[in-house]
Write an enzyme that holds these catalytic residues in place. Structure first.
Site, PDB file in Angstrom:
ATOM      1  N   ASN A 105     -10.068  -0.071  -0.101  1.00 19.68           N
ATOM      2  CA  ASN A 105      -8.775  -0.084  -0.012  1.00 19.68           C
ATOM      3  C   ASN A 105      -8.219  -0.302  -1.386  1.00 19.68           C
ATOM      4  O   ASN A 105      -8.251  -1.643  -1.717  1.00 19.68           O
ATOM      5  CB  ASN A 105      -8.241  -0.873   1.223  1.00 19.68           C
ATOM      6  CG  ASN A 105      -6.885  -0.824   1.341  1.00 19.68           C
ATOM      7  OD1 ASN A 105      -5.770  -0.420   0.498  1.00 19.68           O
ATOM      8  ND2 ASN A 105      -6.095  -1.518   2.359  1.00 19.68           N
ATOM      9  N   CYS A 165       0.741  -1.252  -0.089  1.00 23.18           N
ATOM     10  CA  CYS A 165       0.057   0.070   0.021  1.00 23.18           C
ATOM     11  C   CYS A 165       0.832   1.371   0.027  1.00 23.18           C
ATOM     12  O   CYS A 165       0.416   2.241  -0.373  1.00 23.18           O
ATOM     13  CB  CYS A 165      -0.885   0.001   1.413  1.00 23.18           C
ATOM     14  SG  CYS A 165      -2.082  -1.518   1.197  1.00 23.18           S
ATOM     15  N   HIS A 168      -3.400   7.278   2.915  1.00 23.16           N
ATOM     16  CA  HIS A 168      -4.002   5.767   2.538  1.00 23.16           C
ATOM     17  C   HIS A 168      -5.433   5.610   2.994  1.00 23.16           C
ATOM     18  O   HIS A 168      -5.601   5.745   4.062  1.00 23.16           O
ATOM     19  CB  HIS A 168      -3.081   4.723   2.844  1.00 23.16           C
ATOM     20  CG  HIS A 168      -3.382   3.573   2.665  1.00 23.16           C
ATOM     21  ND1 HIS A 168      -3.664   3.172   1.206  1.00 23.16           N
ATOM     22  CD2 HIS A 168      -3.543   2.017   3.269  1.00 23.16           C
ATOM     23  CE1 HIS A 168      -3.779   2.006   1.285  1.00 23.16           C
ATOM     24  NE2 HIS A 168      -3.642   1.202   2.579  1.00 23.16           N
TER      25      HIS A 168
HETATM   26  O1  UT7 Z   1      -4.020  -1.183   3.705  1.00 20.59           O
HETATM   27  C1  UT7 Z   1      -3.199  -2.090   4.334  1.00 20.59           C
HETATM   28  C2  UT7 Z   1      -3.373  -1.754   5.954  1.00 20.59           C
HETATM   29  N1  UT7 Z   1      -4.353  -2.407   6.279  1.00 20.59           N
HETATM   30  C3  UT7 Z   1      -5.134  -2.021   7.247  1.00 20.59           C
HETATM   31  O2  UT7 Z   1      -4.767  -0.872   7.688  1.00 20.59           O
HETATM   32  C4  UT7 Z   1      -6.098  -2.747   7.875  1.00 20.59           C
HETATM   33  C5  UT7 Z   1      -6.307  -2.527   9.457  1.00 20.59           C
HETATM   34  N2  UT7 Z   1      -7.260  -3.152  10.124  1.00 20.59           N
HETATM   35  C6  UT7 Z   1      -8.451  -2.934  10.031  1.00 20.59           C
HETATM   36  O3  UT7 Z   1      -9.173  -2.088   9.224  1.00 20.59           O
HETATM   37  C7  UT7 Z   1      -9.682  -3.506  10.745  1.00 20.59           C
HETATM   38  O4  UT7 Z   1      -8.869  -4.169  11.695  1.00 20.59           O
HETATM   39  C8  UT7 Z   1     -10.624  -4.454  10.160  1.00 20.59           C
HETATM   40  C9  UT7 Z   1     -11.555  -3.556   9.466  1.00 20.59           C
HETATM   41  C10 UT7 Z   1      -9.978  -5.206   9.281  1.00 20.59           C
HETATM   42  C11 UT7 Z   1     -11.561  -5.326  11.372  1.00 20.59           C
HETATM   43  O5  UT7 Z   1     -12.133  -4.416  12.113  1.00 20.59           O
HETATM   44  P1  UT7 Z   1     -12.066  -4.771  13.603  1.00 20.59           P
HETATM   45  O6  UT7 Z   1     -12.721  -3.782  14.372  1.00 20.59           O
HETATM   46  O7  UT7 Z   1     -10.546  -4.797  13.943  1.00 20.59           O
HETATM   47  O8  UT7 Z   1     -12.484  -6.083  13.685  1.00 20.59           O
HETATM   48  P2  UT7 Z   1     -11.998  -7.696  14.247  1.00 20.59           P
HETATM   49  O9  UT7 Z   1     -11.415  -8.080  13.469  1.00 20.59           O
HETATM   50  O10 UT7 Z   1     -11.555  -7.294  15.660  1.00 20.59           O
HETATM   51  O11 UT7 Z   1     -13.539  -8.221  14.222  1.00 20.59           O
HETATM   52  C12 UT7 Z   1     -14.654  -8.062  15.141  1.00 20.59           C
HETATM   53  C13 UT7 Z   1     -15.849  -9.124  14.832  1.00 20.59           C
HETATM   54  C14 UT7 Z   1     -15.319 -10.354  14.943  1.00 20.59           C
HETATM   55  O12 UT7 Z   1     -16.356 -11.171  15.390  1.00 20.59           O
HETATM   56  P3  UT7 Z   1     -16.223 -11.794  17.049  1.00 20.59           P
HETATM   57  O13 UT7 Z   1     -15.069 -12.508  17.223  1.00 20.59           O
HETATM   58  O14 UT7 Z   1     -16.084 -10.544  17.807  1.00 20.59           O
HETATM   59  O15 UT7 Z   1     -17.460 -12.451  17.054  1.00 20.59           O
HETATM   60  C15 UT7 Z   1     -15.262 -10.656  13.255  1.00 20.59           C
HETATM   61  O16 UT7 Z   1     -15.427 -12.389  12.956  1.00 20.59           O
HETATM   62  O17 UT7 Z   1     -16.365  -8.587  13.711  1.00 20.59           O
HETATM   63  C16 UT7 Z   1     -16.245 -10.074  12.939  1.00 20.59           C
HETATM   64  N3  UT7 Z   1     -16.169  -9.657  11.294  1.00 20.59           N
HETATM   65  C17 UT7 Z   1     -17.150  -9.435  10.625  1.00 20.59           C
HETATM   66  N4  UT7 Z   1     -18.511  -9.211  10.912  1.00 20.59           N
HETATM   67  C18 UT7 Z   1     -19.111  -8.932   9.782  1.00 20.59           C
HETATM   68  C19 UT7 Z   1     -15.208  -9.584  10.853  1.00 20.59           C
HETATM   69  N5  UT7 Z   1     -15.135  -9.351   9.551  1.00 20.59           N
HETATM   70  C20 UT7 Z   1     -16.606  -9.012   9.376  1.00 20.59           C
HETATM   71  C21 UT7 Z   1     -17.365  -8.832   8.317  1.00 20.59           C
HETATM   72  N6  UT7 Z   1     -18.873  -8.554   8.637  1.00 20.59           N
HETATM   73  N7  UT7 Z   1     -17.113  -8.490   7.120  1.00 20.59           N
END
Ligand code: UT7
Length: 322
Positions: free
Chosen positions: A279, A112, A249
């Site tokens: 993204n 990225c 970004h």
């Molecule tokens: O460009 C390169 C750099 N990349 C980034 O900067 C990405 C950085 N990370 C992020 O943007 C975030 O961490 C994400 C958007 C990827 C994820 O958001 P989060 O708030 O960190 O969510 P999480 O991974 O902690 O997941 C929370 C919950 C989980 O369920 P449980 O375990 O709490 O029951 C996931 O399974 O959300 C669930 N989940 C979803 N639910 C519905 C994960 N993806 C989804 C989804 N729809 N698409």
């Protein structure tokens, strides 16, 4: 001598995939995606449409905006992590289409941060008089390396390309660029396979797709981006208040808000396109720049702070006067 941005361009594939469309593919909701990321829709390349196709279109628009012909380009660099083929590099593919054989043409692989890395290289060539007119592109077809069954990643990414033309100038222009990386974080965000490390179906459980520990990447992104914007300002003895526009970004709205807060910038001074583009990795910063230049928000003389963060991990920033 400095380099200055003479023109910008972008190209997005025609097909738009909304969050509601994704609800039909994986177990997700529009609400979850918008609340956790800020993304509402993304563009997806058509079958057969490649990174070089997108890059060429963005490049032609940037050259038109800059008022230069392809023949004037003497340096061509592309930031991409999704090249059409292993080689020739995307720079050479674009060069052939533009009919400008002879000049250096290559790509930079920094995920990225690819555009910021490419811009930094091109800036050195222009500012030292080695190039009179450089084409810098960020282009990706991330949809090709996305697992469309994995809701934790497939809701995030999109395809597109952005480009700028750099020309020499007596005044900045690009004030400074700052690049960084930490390979120690290689396991947080990666694609597991390549020509030299091929998938062994007996041993490898991971598919040939982007793998990300989102939560951990998030924390490192907030920390490193806050650090690098501080470094960029300090290196030039500039105060946060000097920045007119932040062009970040476009990975996650909450990461963008954290950087804006660090700079004391209201979100009205931040160019956000992730709601429409998702993204797009190396394409995200030049596309956001082009959106805001063309809609008239960014004007000549404005001070811009560009930043990016991605797999590697790599990160970087560029302070410039538009
Ligand atoms: O460009 C390169 C750099 N990349 C980034 O900067 C990405 C950085 N990370 C992020 O943007 C975030 O961490 C994400 C958007 C990827 C994820 O958001 P989060 O708030 O960190 O969510 P999480 O991974 O902690 O997941 C929370 C919950 C989980 O369920 P449980 O375990 O709490 O029951 C996931 O399974 O959300 C669930 N989940 C979803 N639910 C519905 C994960 N993806 C989804 C989804 N729809 N698409």
């Amino acid at each position: 001598m400095y380099s200055t941005i003479a023109g910008t361009g972008r190209y997005l594939p025609e097909r738009v995939l909304s969050n509601h469309d994704l609800e039909k593919i994986v177990d997700t909701t529009d609400e979850w995606i918008r609340e956790r990321t800020g993304i509402e829709r993304r563009h997806i390349a058509a079958p057969g449409e490649t990174t070089a196709d997108l890059a060429e279109k963005a490049a032609r628009r940037a050259m038109e905006a800059a008022g230069v012909t392809p023949a004037e380009i003497d340096f061509l660099v592309v930031g991409t992590t999704t090249p059409d083929v292993v080689f020739p590099n995307v720079g050479c593919l674009v060069q052939e289409r533009l009919g400008i054989a002879g000049c250096a043409a290559f790509s930079v692989e920094a995920a990225c941060s690819g555009f910021i890395y490419a811009l930094s290289v091109a800036d050195r060539f222009v500012a030292t008089g080695k190039s009179r007119c450089a084409l810098v592109i960020g282009a990706e077809t991330l949809s090709r390396i996305t697992d469309w069954n994995d809701r934790t990643t497939c809701v995030l990414f999109g395809d597109g390309a952005g480009a700028v033309v750099l020309k020499p100038a007596a005044e900045p222009g690009i004030i400074s660029t700052h690049l960084a990386a930490d390979g120690g974080y290689k396991d947080l965000l990666y694609h597991p396979y390549g020509p030299s490390r091929q998938r062994d179906p007996e041993r490898d459980v991971e598919g040939p797709f982007i793998q990300m520990k989102g939560n951990e990447v998030f924390k490192v992104a907030v920390k490193t981006l806050q650090g690098i914007v501080d470094v960029a300002l300090k290196a030039n003895g500039m105060d946060q208040s000097a920045v007119n526009w932040l062009i970040p970004h476009q990975a996650n709205l909450r990461i963008i808000q954290a950087t804006a807060k660090r700079l004391g910038l209201s979100m009205e001074r931040v160019i956000c396109t992730l709601q429409d583009h998702g993204n797009t990795s190396a394409a995200s910063v030049p596309m956001a720049l082009d959106v805001a230049v063309r809609d008239g928000r960014i004007r000549r003389g404005d001070t811009l702070l560009l930043e990016a963060f991605g797999g590697g991990l790599t990160w970087g920033a560029c302070l410039l006067r538009y």
